[in-house]
Design a protein around this motif. Structure first.
Motif, mmCIF file in Angstrom:
data_model
loop_
_atom_site.group_PDB
_atom_site.id
_atom_site.type_symbol
_atom_site.label_atom_id
_atom_site.label_comp_id
_atom_site.label_asym_id
_atom_site.label_seq_id
_atom_site.Cartn_x
_atom_site.Cartn_y
_atom_site.Cartn_z
ATOM 1 N N LEU A 100 16.090 -19.133 11.022
ATOM 2 C CA LEU A 100 16.439 -20.392 11.684
ATOM 3 C C LEU A 100 17.906 -20.387 12.120
ATOM 4 C CD1 LEU A 100 14.591 -23.002 9.405
ATOM 5 C CD2 LEU A 100 13.953 -22.259 11.713
ATOM 6 N N ALA A 101 18.761 -19.854 11.266
ATOM 7 C CA ALA A 101 20.182 -19.756 11.605
ATOM 8 C C ALA A 101 20.381 -18.812 12.787
ATOM 9 C CB ALA A 101 20.975 -19.281 10.398
ATOM 10 N N ARG A 115 21.063 -4.012 6.808
ATOM 11 C CA ARG A 115 19.602 -4.088 6.775
ATOM 12 C C ARG A 115 19.123 -5.465 6.339
ATOM 13 N NH1 ARG A 115 19.794 1.560 5.396
ATOM 14 N NH2 ARG A 115 20.212 1.079 3.209
ATOM 15 N N GLN A 116 19.785 -6.020 5.330
ATOM 16 C CA GLN A 116 19.386 -7.348 4.855
ATOM 17 C C GLN A 116 19.637 -8.405 5.926
ATOM 18 O OE1 GLN A 116 17.755 -8.234 1.909
ATOM 19 N NE2 GLN A 116 17.586 -10.137 3.089
ATOM 20 N N ASN A 117 20.772 -8.297 6.607
ATOM 21 C CA ASN A 117 21.084 -9.272 7.648
ATOM 22 C C ASN A 117 20.080 -9.178 8.802
ATOM 23 O OD1 ASN A 117 22.987 -11.366 8.586
ATOM 24 N ND2 ASN A 117 23.345 -9.924 10.265
ATOM 25 N N MET A 118 19.706 -7.948 9.168
ATOM 26 C CA MET A 118 18.703 -7.781 10.220
ATOM 27 C C MET A 118 17.381 -8.406 9.787
ATOM 28 S SD MET A 118 17.963 -6.716 13.266
ATOM 29 C CE MET A 118 19.261 -5.563 13.751
ATOM 30 N N LYS A 119 17.023 -8.207 8.531
ATOM 31 C CA LYS A 119 15.805 -8.823 8.005
ATOM 32 C C LYS A 119 15.902 -10.340 8.060
ATOM 33 C CE LYS A 119 12.758 -8.641 3.954
ATOM 34 N NZ LYS A 119 12.594 -8.078 2.581
ATOM 35 N N ASN A 120 17.104 -10.874 7.772
ATOM 36 C CA ASN A 120 17.299 -12.332 7.810
ATOM 37 C C ASN A 120 17.093 -12.908 9.207
ATOM 38 O OD1 ASN A 120 17.934 -12.186 5.107
ATOM 39 N ND2 ASN A 120 20.143 -12.458 5.385
ATOM 40 N N THR A 121 17.394 -12.103 10.233
ATOM 41 C CA THR A 121 17.230 -12.618 11.610
ATOM 42 C C THR A 121 15.772 -12.857 11.959
ATOM 43 O OG1 THR A 121 17.007 -10.442 12.688
ATOM 44 C CG2 THR A 121 19.264 -11.307 12.357
ATOM 45 N N ASN A 171 15.798 -6.555 20.861
ATOM 46 C CA ASN A 171 16.283 -6.508 22.247
ATOM 47 C C ASN A 171 15.545 -7.497 23.137
ATOM 48 O OD1 ASN A 171 17.886 -4.464 21.338
ATOM 49 N ND2 ASN A 171 17.087 -2.885 22.700
ATOM 50 N N ALA A 172 14.227 -7.600 22.955
ATOM 51 C CA ALA A 172 13.432 -8.528 23.764
ATOM 52 C C ALA A 172 13.843 -9.968 23.496
ATOM 53 C CB ALA A 172 11.949 -8.333 23.469
ATOM 54 N N ALA A 173 14.148 -10.296 22.241
ATOM 55 C CA ALA A 173 14.574 -11.651 21.900
ATOM 56 C C ALA A 173 15.920 -11.981 22.525
ATOM 57 C CB ALA A 173 14.648 -11.809 20.385
ATOM 58 N N LEU A 174 16.831 -11.011 22.525
ATOM 59 C CA LEU A 174 18.148 -11.230 23.121
ATOM 60 C C LEU A 174 18.035 -11.387 24.634
ATOM 61 C CD1 LEU A 174 20.067 -8.580 21.003
ATOM 62 C CD2 LEU A 174 20.236 -11.071 20.763
ATOM 63 N N GLU A 175 17.177 -10.606 25.243
ATOM 64 C CA GLU A 175 16.956 -10.735 26.692
ATOM 65 C C GLU A 175 16.423 -12.119 27.027
ATOM 66 O OE1 GLU A 175 14.931 -8.061 30.171
ATOM 67 O OE2 GLU A 175 13.764 -8.291 28.331
ATOM 68 N N LYS A 176 15.466 -12.585 26.256
ATOM 69 C CA LYS A 176 14.878 -13.905 26.487
ATOM 70 C C LYS A 176 15.907 -15.013 26.321
ATOM 71 C CE LYS A 176 10.983 -16.800 25.023
ATOM 72 N NZ LYS A 176 9.831 -16.919 24.070
#
Length: 516
Positions: free
Chosen positions: A136-137, A189-195, A203-208
């Motif tokens: 959510l963050a 790795r943990q931060n990426m999991k948190n996203t 990449n697709a989410a950032l493009e959107k």
């Protein structure tokens, strides 16, 4: 009594005669390989002139045509067999520059199947991924990417490979670096999991969300080496930047210097294009409907020129076929050479061949596949076939001891479920074997990296592999007995799943790729 002695004498004469023939052919194979090697020229033509062989690119089709023409020069019939279609794409010029706070040309390349920017390019400020507590963050932060080029890779704490640290650092300093690096990697790795995303779909989410570009750096833990794969965006450019330049840009962002870069990536979309396997054939004279197959995937990623993955496997099979045609032109069984397309996306070319040619697979005496780099073959497994030692061991006896002494064998072994094209045949219950090579720092330096180029080939090792392959193919062809396919009882559990080992299942290929 006399009849018995006469029969024994005849059998002895035939056995000695066959043995002498074996020795003569083996000697001729070695002589041709050592005194008239074509490996350097084949490598030059395939890697330097043709270049990388990404499925769906013009270079891939040009390479297929080159292979057919090369075989025909040697008097070997060959053809390109279509098995599917792929997204057509052509790499163009990539140029990435920092334009603020100072000007510098960066070491970078566009990723595969990425939309082009046109000659005008894209210029924007950089932004790094934030540290977030949950998805959510991260969703709340995403609008910050609008109009920005997002940096999606971790800042590396050191650009020196571990072996360099081990040689020069104090033991305490080396251990401290590794501890600090592990902490950074675990946090990343943990931060990426948190996203809520992974490196495959972020990449697709950032493009959107409105990002105008993405910068990454997949350092391969070796001086100057980065992994180059695909972009996973539909409209915006994705570039891989060298670890050194990426680190500089990342530190500038973190220190508020607001660096801006310009990305020019002139790639072209080519629509839907056919994709092929190249199949060469030396017809068998006595048992033409039984087959010995030489196997290597033909495609590559395109950060470098695909020299060790899998140019070396390719030229090994080409050279072995050339030698066999010259010294063993009338094999007992038919010898096929399979240069498979789209191995890198899931063994697609070989899976298609297995699916489309059940009679060949059913009547296959053996397949020999080479893939993992330029080194001498050092491992050979029976792939779970219970009696594989009986025939592989016999064939290996004909190979010179200076080659076989390097090879560690495992019988009956366990069946390969993936990794390279032999697995497509093993899954169908056919005796396919992997000629596994000595590392030569394959995984860090050349596997899917920008450094996988001609100069990394060790031709003495490749020449040994061509000799080994040619002799094994000859012995398999001449063997009076057909190989057994009886499977061993598999004992133990899978390292990946923890479940009891089972024979791999045959899978269908992806016949329409990159178009969804």
């Amino acid at each position: 009594m006399k009849k018995g002695l006469l029969a024994y004498a005849c059998l002895l004469f035939i056995t000695i005669g066959f043995s002498q023939t074996n020795e003569e052919i083996v000697e001729a194979i070695q002589k041709e390989a050592n005194e008239n090697s074509q490996l350097e020229q084949l490598a030059y033509e395939l890697m330097d002139l043709n270049g990388p062989r990404l499925v769906g690119t013009p270079q891939m089709k040009t390479a297929h045509d080159w292979a057919v023409n090369t075989y025909k020069k040697w008097g070997i019939a060959a053809e390109n067999q279509k098995w599917g279609t792929w997204r057509g794409w052509q790499r163009g010029i990539t140029h990435v520059d920092m334009v603020s706070p100072r000007v510098a040309s960066l070491h970078a390349t566009q990723l595969a199947w990425n939309p082009g920017t046109g000659k005008k390019g894209v210029t924007a400020s950089l932004i790094t991924l934030p540290k977030v507590s949950d998805s959510l963050a991260f969703a709340k932060w995403l609008p910050n990417t609008k109009g920005k080029i997002v940096m999606v890779s971790m800042l590396q704490p050191t650009g020196r490979p571990d072996y360099n640290w081990e040689e020069f650092a104090t033991e305490e300093s080396f251990e401290k670096m590794k501890s600090e690096r592990k902490e950074i990697e675990d946090d990343w790795r943990q931060n990426m999991k948190n996203t809520g995303y992974t490196s495959r779909n972020i990449n697709a989410a950032l493009e959107k969300a409105g990002a105008v570009g993405i910068a990454q750096s997949r350092w391969s833990k070796a001086f100057g080496a980065n992994k180059i794969f695909s972009a996973n965006t539909k409209k915006i450019p994705v570039v891989d930047i060298s670890m050194e330049d990426y680190g500089m840009l990342y530190r500038m962002v973190e220190n508020g210097a607001n660096p801006q870069i310009k990305i020019v990536a002139e790639s072209k979309e080519l629509g839907e294009v056919p994709t092929f396997n190249t199949i060469a054939t030396i017809p068998g004279k006595e048992l033409p409907d039984e087959y010995v197959i030489l196997s290597a995937h033909f495609d590559s990623w395109d950060g470098g020129t695909g020299a060790t993955d899998n140019g070396t496997g390719t030229i090994t099979m080409l050279e072995a076929a050339r030698i066999l045609k010259k010294v063993y032109p009338n094999p007992k069984r038919t010898i096929l050479v399979g240069h498979w397309g789209s191995e890198e996306q899931g063994l697609n070319g070989s899976r298609a061949f297995v699916e489309d040619n059940p009679k060949i697979v059913e009547n296959m005496q053996a397949l020999f596949n080479q893939d993992n780099g330029t080194g001498r073959v050092v491992r050979l497994s029976g792939q779970g076939f219970l009696h594989s030692y009986d025939y592989l061991g016999k064939w290996l006896e004909a190979v010179p001891k200076d080659i076989t002494k390097q090879i560690e064998t495992t019988f009956p072994g366990t069946p390969g479920g993936g990794g390279s094209d032999y697995a497509s045949f093993v899954a169908a219950g056919a005796p396919g074997f992997s000629l596994s090579s000595l590392s030569w720092s394959y995984w860090n330096y050349t596997w899917h990296t920008n450094l996988d180029t001609y100069d990394k080939i060790v031709f003495d090792d490749v020449r040994n592999n061509a000799i080994l392959t040619a002799i094994l193919a000859y012995m398999a062809s001449e063997d009076p007995e057909k190989t057994s396919r009886e499977k061993a009882t598999l004992i133990g559990k899978s390292r990946r799943t923890g479940k009891p080992l089972t024979w791999p299942k045959q899978r269908s290929p992806k016949r329409k790729g990159g178009l969804d």
